[in-house]
Design a protein around this motif. Sequence first.
Motif, short mmCIF file in Angstrom:
data_model
loop_
_atom_site.label_atom_id
_atom_site.label_comp_id
_atom_site.label_asym_id
_atom_site.label_seq_id
_atom_site.Cartn_x
_atom_site.Cartn_y
_atom_site.Cartn_z
N LYS A 70 0.88 9.70 -13.72
CA LYS A 70 2.31 9.81 -13.44
C LYS A 70 2.55 10.19 -11.98
O LYS A 70 3.44 9.63 -11.33
CB LYS A 70 2.95 10.85 -14.36
N LYS A 71 1.77 11.13 -11.48
CA LYS A 71 1.95 11.55 -10.09
C LYS A 71 1.62 10.43 -9.12
O LYS A 71 2.29 10.25 -8.10
CB LYS A 71 1.09 12.78 -9.79
N VAL A 72 0.58 9.66 -9.43
CA VAL A 72 0.22 8.53 -8.57
C VAL A 72 1.34 7.50 -8.57
O VAL A 72 1.73 7.00 -7.51
CB VAL A 72 -1.12 7.90 -9.03
N LYS A 73 1.88 7.20 -9.75
CA LYS A 73 2.99 6.24 -9.83
C LYS A 73 4.19 6.71 -9.02
O LYS A 73 4.81 5.93 -8.31
CB LYS A 73 3.40 6.02 -11.29
N GLU A 74 4.52 8.00 -9.16
CA GLU A 74 5.65 8.54 -8.40
C GLU A 74 5.40 8.45 -6.90
O GLU A 74 6.28 8.06 -6.14
CB GLU A 74 5.89 10.00 -8.79
N GLY A 75 4.19 8.78 -6.49
CA GLY A 75 3.86 8.72 -5.07
C GLY A 75 3.93 7.31 -4.53
O GLY A 75 4.43 7.08 -3.42
N ILE A 76 3.46 6.35 -5.31
CA ILE A 76 3.50 4.96 -4.88
C ILE A 76 4.94 4.48 -4.77
O ILE A 76 5.31 3.82 -3.79
CB ILE A 76 2.68 4.07 -5.84
N SER A 77 5.76 4.82 -5.76
CA SER A 77 7.14 4.35 -5.71
C SER A 77 7.89 4.98 -4.54
O SER A 77 8.69 4.31 -3.88
CB SER A 77 7.86 4.63 -7.03
N VAL A 78 7.63 6.25 -4.24
CA VAL A 78 8.27 6.90 -3.09
C VAL A 78 7.81 6.24 -1.80
O VAL A 78 8.61 5.96 -0.90
CB VAL A 78 7.95 8.42 -3.08
N GLY A 79 6.53 5.93 -1.72
CA GLY A 79 6.00 5.27 -0.53
C GLY A 79 6.61 3.90 -0.32
O GLY A 79 7.00 3.54 0.80
N PHE A 80 6.70 3.12 -1.39
CA PHE A 80 7.29 1.80 -1.27
C PHE A 80 8.77 1.88 -0.91
O PHE A 80 9.26 1.08 -0.11
CB PHE A 80 7.13 0.99 -2.57
N GLN A 81 9.47 2.85 -1.49
CA GLN A 81 10.89 3.00 -1.17
C GLN A 81 11.06 3.35 0.30
O GLN A 81 11.96 2.85 0.97
CB GLN A 81 11.52 4.08 -2.05
N ARG A 82 10.19 4.21 0.82
CA ARG A 82 10.26 4.58 2.24
C ARG A 82 10.02 3.36 3.13
O ARG A 82 10.72 3.14 4.12
CB ARG A 82 9.21 5.65 2.55
N ILE A 83 9.05 2.52 2.74
CA ILE A 83 8.78 1.30 3.51
C ILE A 83 9.98 0.35 3.45
O ILE A 83 10.38 -0.23 4.46
CB ILE A 83 7.50 0.61 3.00
N LYS A 84 10.57 0.20 2.25
CA LYS A 84 11.74 -0.66 2.11
C LYS A 84 12.88 -0.18 2.99
O LYS A 84 13.53 -0.97 3.69
CB LYS A 84 12.22 -0.69 0.65
#
Length: 77
Positions: free
Chosen positions: A48-62
Amino acid sequence: MERNKWDYSNPNPVPAAAGTKKSGGRTAKYKQKIGEALEKAVASIAVKKVKEGISVGFQRIKDKYHKTTQKHKNQES
């Protein structure tokens, strides 16, 4: 030299606890089951933490990409 190395005055330094009963390996089974359950719980939390971190990272890139493309669009107009 090393006199204490071969000291046999106390052959059983850790005595067995008095009054303990063997439960036929039941406690070992329960410990194993609890350990497996804990491993699964920890793995689930980690995923769950990895998924959250990935989604935050992708959102920041977007967000960063959208900001740069909007700057270019505003300059062209």
